[in-house]
Design an enzyme around this catalytic site. Sequence first.
Site, short mmCIF file in Angstrom:
data_model
loop_
_atom_site.label_atom_id
_atom_site.label_comp_id
_atom_site.label_asym_id
_atom_site.label_seq_id
_atom_site.Cartn_x
_atom_site.Cartn_y
_atom_site.Cartn_z
CD GLU A 88 31.57 43.77 28.77
OE1 GLU A 88 30.69 44.09 29.58
OE2 GLU A 88 32.73 44.19 28.83
CB CYS A 102 38.52 44.98 20.84
SG CYS A 102 39.28 44.29 22.32
CB CYS A 109 40.38 35.90 31.83
SG CYS A 109 42.10 35.60 31.33
CB CYS A 113 46.33 40.30 34.90
SG CYS A 113 47.03 39.13 33.70
CB CYS A 116 42.87 42.53 34.04
SG CYS A 116 41.75 42.11 32.70
N GLY A 162 39.49 37.26 28.08
CA GLY A 162 40.04 35.92 27.90
C GLY A 162 41.47 35.89 27.42
CB CYS A 340 43.20 47.75 27.71
SG CYS A 340 43.69 47.86 26.01
#
Length: 352
Positions: A88, A102, A109, A113, A116, A162, A340
């Site tokens: 995306e 963005c 990734c 985290c 996320c 990522g 985010c």
Amino acid sequence: MSYQPLTRTQRLKSLFPDAPAFRIRQAEAALFTDATGWENVTVFPKAMRETLEREVPWISVRQVRLLESNDGDTFKVVLKTEDDLLFETVLMANARDQWTVCVSSQVGCAMRCVFCATGAMGLKRSLTADEIVDQLRFWRLFLAGRPALAQRISNVVFMGMGEPLANVESVKSAIRTWIDCTDIGPTHITVSTVGVIPALEKILTDPDWPSVRIAISLHSAVQDEREKIVPSTVPQFIDKLAEWCHRYRQVLGNRRHHLTFEYTLIAGVNDGEDQAEILGRYLEKCGSPKLNVIPLNPVSGKNFLASQQDRIDRFKAAILRHGIDVMQRRTMGNDIAAACGQLAIGEQAHEV
Ligand code: SAH
């Protein structure tokens, strides 16, 4: 790393092994003109255009789904790579009535985290330089097709899917292309990183590292607290990062303002005034970089909650007392899961 498609430059070089360097630069520059395919790139001889048309894709990504936020200031697109992977990129209106793009640096990734959505997917593969470059090209073409919207893209942030410093060479190459071929300058490009220490170290001595802004995702200034929410945290990360900040200032001193720390506020986890106090002292030790606090964006399947605004205000006030420039990031595109940490491929409303 597993399979990666060949880049345009690699294909060009193998098709025309004797082509001088200026041909490569011309090909790259053509991607940012009004040309709609290699056949229109008239600086090239006809035979060369025909070969390129046959052998080199004009754009490395295809649109799968486009989403628009209710207030029309955020768009998100799901793109597909040549090998059918989905990722995306987001277009956001910024304060200057221009756009910020963005971009993603990887499909998924590996950093995991805990708060996320992308981290939960795991890593599929790193994106090639073309696939990064073409996210910006995609949005330029998109805006050209919507003349009623502001046209200028002024900023690019690596805050999509990522970890950019786990894919440094492609990230660097994509940034170089944008700087060479558009009017976006290096200080309008931000690389956001979880803080990969060896890669950060390398930046300090890399003559090719562009003078972009760097944002470090800190989330806690307490070593063992950070380890819990950012599992990629290495031993002594907090100390190592402070040392790195000092060297960054020594080496790239005039770029002090290029450093920002990011801090996602999670209710009851890292948003207490005691944590703010530790963070304030730590930031001073790091040479007082700017701080961006990001209220947690909800991610499905995760139990974390955003901090209440009064708690955020107390947190910010404690940081300000340390003379730190603190900004609260505005959340955009929540309704299309474009904010985010929300980037993961899923079904969403408001398809356009
Ligand atoms: N890998 C890079 C880019 C990640 S996205 C990095 O770690 O910096 C950009 C920012 O969004 C990071 O600071 C990331 O920690 C933050 N983020 C991730 N999930 C979030 C969420 N659910 N809510 C708010 N911010 C989040």
